[in-house]
Design a protein around this motif. Structure first.
Motif, PDB file in Angstrom:
ATOM      1  N   LEU A  72       0.819  -1.202   0.000  1.00  8.69           N
ATOM      2  CA  LEU A  72       0.000   0.000   0.000  1.00  8.69           C
ATOM      3  C   LEU A  72       0.859   1.261   0.000  1.00  8.69           C
ATOM      4  O   LEU A  72       0.588   2.217  -0.751  1.00  8.69           O
ATOM      5  CB  LEU A  72      -0.930   0.000   1.218  1.00  8.69           C
ATOM      6  N   CYS A  73       1.924   1.272   0.800  1.00  8.43           N
ATOM      7  CA  CYS A  73       2.803   2.447   0.834  1.00  8.43           C
ATOM      8  C   CYS A  73       3.580   2.585  -0.472  1.00  8.43           C
ATOM      9  O   CYS A  73       3.808   3.702  -0.947  1.00  8.43           O
ATOM     10  CB  CYS A  73       3.763   2.356   2.018  1.00  8.43           C
ATOM     11  N   GLY A  74       3.995   1.458  -1.056  1.00 14.64           N
ATOM     12  CA  GLY A  74       4.691   1.519  -2.340  1.00 14.64           C
ATOM     13  C   GLY A  74       3.798   2.050  -3.445  1.00 14.64           C
ATOM     14  O   GLY A  74       4.221   2.884  -4.265  1.00 14.64           O
ATOM     15  N   LEU A  75       2.544   1.584  -3.487  1.00 16.96           N
ATOM     16  CA  LEU A  75       1.604   2.065  -4.497  1.00 16.96           C
ATOM     17  C   LEU A  75       1.316   3.551  -4.306  1.00 16.96           C
ATOM     18  O   LEU A  75       1.274   4.327  -5.270  1.00 16.96           O
ATOM     19  CB  LEU A  75       0.304   1.264  -4.417  1.00 16.96           C
ATOM     20  N   THR A  76       1.137   3.966  -3.060  1.00 18.07           N
ATOM     21  CA  THR A  76       0.889   5.376  -2.769  1.00 18.07           C
ATOM     22  C   THR A  76       2.062   6.249  -3.184  1.00 18.07           C
ATOM     23  O   THR A  76       1.894   7.315  -3.781  1.00 18.07           O
ATOM     24  CB  THR A  76       0.609   5.569  -1.270  1.00 18.07           C
ATOM     25  N   SER A  77       3.278   5.791  -2.885  1.00 18.57           N
ATOM     26  CA  SER A  77       4.463   6.554  -3.266  1.00 18.57           C
ATOM     27  C   SER A  77       4.594   6.649  -4.783  1.00 18.57           C
ATOM     28  O   SER A  77       4.936   7.716  -5.320  1.00 18.57           O
ATOM     29  CB  SER A  77       5.717   5.895  -2.673  1.00 18.57           C
ATOM     30  N   LEU A  78       4.306   5.558  -5.483  1.00 19.52           N
ATOM     31  CA  LEU A  78       4.406   5.561  -6.946  1.00 19.52           C
ATOM     32  C   LEU A  78       3.438   6.559  -7.562  1.00 19.52           C
ATOM     33  O   LEU A  78       3.781   7.277  -8.510  1.00 19.52           O
ATOM     34  CB  LEU A  78       4.136   4.158  -7.473  1.00 19.52           C
ATOM     35  N   ILE A  79       2.219   6.633  -7.022  1.00 22.54           N
ATOM     36  CA  ILE A  79       1.214   7.547  -7.565  1.00 22.54           C
ATOM     37  C   ILE A  79       1.507   8.988  -7.167  1.00 22.54           C
ATOM     38  O   ILE A  79       1.445   9.907  -7.986  1.00 22.54           O
ATOM     39  CB  ILE A  79      -0.194   7.129  -7.085  1.00 22.54           C
ATOM     40  N   ALA A  80       1.849   9.189  -5.885  1.00 22.43           N
ATOM     41  CA  ALA A  80       2.034  10.556  -5.382  1.00 22.43           C
ATOM     42  C   ALA A  80       3.248  11.236  -6.014  1.00 22.43           C
ATOM     43  O   ALA A  80       3.237  12.452  -6.237  1.00 22.43           O
ATOM     44  CB  ALA A  80       2.179  10.535  -3.861  1.00 22.43           C
ATOM     45  N   THR A  81       4.300  10.473  -6.290  1.00 23.68           N
ATOM     46  CA  THR A  81       5.512  11.066  -6.865  1.00 23.68           C
ATOM     47  C   THR A  81       5.550  10.973  -8.381  1.00 23.68           C
ATOM     48  O   THR A  81       6.567  11.321  -8.986  1.00 23.68           O
ATOM     49  CB  THR A  81       6.762  10.371  -6.292  1.00 23.68           C
ATOM     50  N   SER A  82       4.453  10.522  -9.007  1.00 24.17           N
ATOM     51  CA  SER A  82       4.451  10.349 -10.466  1.00 24.17           C
ATOM     52  C   SER A  82       4.748  11.643 -11.223  1.00 24.17           C
ATOM     53  O   SER A  82       5.445  11.593 -12.249  1.00 24.17           O
ATOM     54  CB  SER A  82       3.123   9.742 -10.921  1.00 24.17           C
ATOM     55  N   PRO A  83       4.244  12.817 -10.789  1.00 22.08           N
ATOM     56  CA  PRO A  83       4.626  14.027 -11.531  1.00 22.08           C
ATOM     57  C   PRO A  83       6.132  14.256 -11.565  1.00 22.08           C
ATOM     58  O   PRO A  83       6.681  14.709 -12.583  1.00 22.08           O
ATOM     59  CB  PRO A  83       3.917  15.153 -10.756  1.00 22.08           C
ATOM     60  N   PHE A 148      -6.947  -8.938   1.974  1.00 19.33           N
ATOM     61  CA  PHE A 148      -6.811  -7.522   1.640  1.00 19.33           C
ATOM     62  C   PHE A 148      -5.668  -7.278   0.675  1.00 19.33           C
ATOM     63  O   PHE A 148      -5.696  -6.313  -0.084  1.00 19.33           O
ATOM     64  CB  PHE A 148      -6.608  -6.686   2.914  1.00 19.33           C
ATOM     65  N   ASN A 149      -4.650  -8.129   0.682  1.00 18.52           N
ATOM     66  CA  ASN A 149      -3.578  -7.981  -0.308  1.00 18.52           C
ATOM     67  C   ASN A 149      -4.105  -8.229  -1.720  1.00 18.52           C
ATOM     68  O   ASN A 149      -3.758  -7.513  -2.657  1.00 18.52           O
ATOM     69  CB  ASN A 149      -2.431  -8.948   0.008  1.00 18.52           C
ATOM     70  N   ASP A 150      -4.970  -9.256  -1.855  1.00 17.80           N
ATOM     71  CA  ASP A 150      -5.587  -9.502  -3.158  1.00 17.80           C
ATOM     72  C   ASP A 150      -6.540  -8.368  -3.527  1.00 17.80           C
ATOM     73  O   ASP A 150      -6.630  -7.959  -4.691  1.00 17.80           O
ATOM     74  CB  ASP A 150      -6.340 -10.832  -3.141  1.00 17.80           C
ATOM     75  N   TYR A 151      -7.266  -7.874  -2.526  1.00 18.89           N
ATOM     76  CA  TYR A 151      -8.179  -6.755  -2.786  1.00 18.89           C
ATOM     77  C   TYR A 151      -7.412  -5.516  -3.242  1.00 18.89           C
ATOM     78  O   TYR A 151      -7.875  -4.788  -4.125  1.00 18.89           O
ATOM     79  CB  TYR A 151      -8.980  -6.438  -1.518  1.00 18.89           C
ATOM     80  N   LEU A 152      -6.235  -5.288  -2.654  1.00 20.26           N
ATOM     81  CA  LEU A 152      -5.426  -4.139  -3.053  1.00 20.26           C
ATOM     82  C   LEU A 152      -4.977  -4.264  -4.503  1.00 20.26           C
ATOM     83  O   LEU A 152      -4.985  -3.279  -5.258  1.00 20.26           O
ATOM     84  CB  LEU A 152      -4.218  -4.005  -2.132  1.00 20.26           C
ATOM     85  N   SER A 153      -4.617  -5.478  -4.921  1.00 19.89           N
ATOM     86  CA  SER A 153      -4.255  -5.705  -6.322  1.00 19.89           C
ATOM     87  C   SER A 153      -5.464  -5.470  -7.233  1.00 19.89           C
ATOM     88  O   SER A 153      -5.348  -4.848  -8.293  1.00 19.89           O
ATOM     89  CB  SER A 153      -3.724  -7.124  -6.505  1.00 19.89           C
ATOM     90  N   PHE A 154      -6.618  -5.967  -6.812  1.00 19.96           N
ATOM     91  CA  PHE A 154      -7.857  -5.755  -7.572  1.00 19.96           C
ATOM     92  C   PHE A 154      -8.185  -4.270  -7.658  1.00 19.96           C
ATOM     93  O   PHE A 154      -8.558  -3.748  -8.720  1.00 19.96           O
ATOM     94  CB  PHE A 154      -8.994  -6.518  -6.886  1.00 19.96           C
ATOM     95  N   PHE A 155      -8.026  -3.555  -6.565  1.00 22.62           N
ATOM     96  CA  PHE A 155      -8.286  -2.118  -6.477  1.00 22.62           C
ATOM     97  C   PHE A 155      -7.382  -1.347  -7.441  1.00 22.62           C
ATOM     98  O   PHE A 155      -7.854  -0.509  -8.224  1.00 22.62           O
ATOM     99  CB  PHE A 155      -8.059  -1.669  -5.028  1.00 22.62           C
TER     100      PHE A 155
END
Length: 255
Positions: A72-83, A148-155
């Motif tokens: 979750l933190c890795g996905l958030t960091s990837l999206i937040a720092t994308s610009p 929830f790990n699978d749900y996060l991938s689905f999300f």
């Protein structure tokens, strides 16, 4: 620039991107609870809409909670720092582009970014209904355990598919500007494109329910119609710039 200079510049931009991703990961760890609530929102909304207690979110295994934090933190960091890291890619490629290519690229980037975010937002808003339909197939006497790990991938897949789907009209306009696709060709194949859009939406949406499929296909068709109008306008503008536009092969041009 020599090849070694290009490689040094590439290394510097990769290091800057990695540093930004690391900082974003640490910040995501600090704000983990509100981020978790945001991601869990569609599932809890579906759970409340069903009004049943036969579904429950879980983590599996000893390392499951840790993997949840990391993913979750890795996905958030990837999206937040994308610009920032997208700018690093752009800044590395920019010196190799001509002036007109830079101008068109800036235009498309300014359009593609908001379209992608609009697709992600629509995916987030429709996700609760898709989850409600899927979980609703569970029988009352059975307990549906959602890892929830699978749900996060689905999300993340759902939001990514919606975001990419909204980029398709941008590529259509790019192909038209490159002279590969004509506006009248798009108009001739419009019925097949609409059918193909629904097929793509049905195959691309992870939930595979008709509600989510229609919510993806509808805006895609609208954006395609807009891109067709832009393509036809660009074709007319291009034809007006040609002296012999509209002449058949047997006619003589004014020259």
């Amino acid at each position: 620039m020599a090849l070694s200079d290009h490689l040094r510049e590439l290394r510097a931009r990769i290091l800057k991107s990695a540093l930004a991703l690391t900082v974003g990961f640490v910040v995501a760890l600090i704000f983990f609870d509100p981020i978790f609530a945001l991601v869990e929102g569609p599932y809890t909304s579906a759970q409340d809409a069903l009004g049943a207690d036969n579904t429950q979110a879980t983590t599996n295994g000893v390392g499951g909670p840790l993997m949840l934090y990391l993913k979750l933190c890795g996905l958030t960091s990837l999206i937040a720092t994308s610009p920032f890291w997208l700018y690093q890619i752009w800044a590395f490629i920019l010196p190799g582009l001509h002036a007109n290519e830079r101008r068109w690229t800036r235009i498309f980037v300014s359009i593609a970014g908001p379209l992608f975010l609009a697709g992600v937002l629509l995916g987030y808003l429709t996700l609760p209904k898709g989850l409600e339909i899927l979980i609703g197939f569970n029988r009352d006497e059975l307990l549906n355990l959602v890892d929830f790990n699978d749900y996060l991938s689905f999300f993340s897949r759902t939001l990514l598919v919606f975001g990419i789907a909204f980029e398709i009209p941008v590529f259509v306009v790019m192909l038209n500007l490159a002279g590969v696709v004509k506006g009248r060709t798009l108009a001739a194949y419009r019925p097949w494109i609409i059918v193909g859009t629904f097929v793509f939406a049905a195959a691309a949406t992870p939930s595979a329910d008709p509600f989510t499929m229609c919510f993806m296909a509808g805006p895609m068709i609208l954006l395609f119609v807009i891109s067709e109008v832009i393509a036809r306008y660009n074709d007319r503008r291009r034809d007006r710039g040609r002296i012999n536009a509209g002449l058949s092969p047997d006619e003589m041009s004014p020259l």
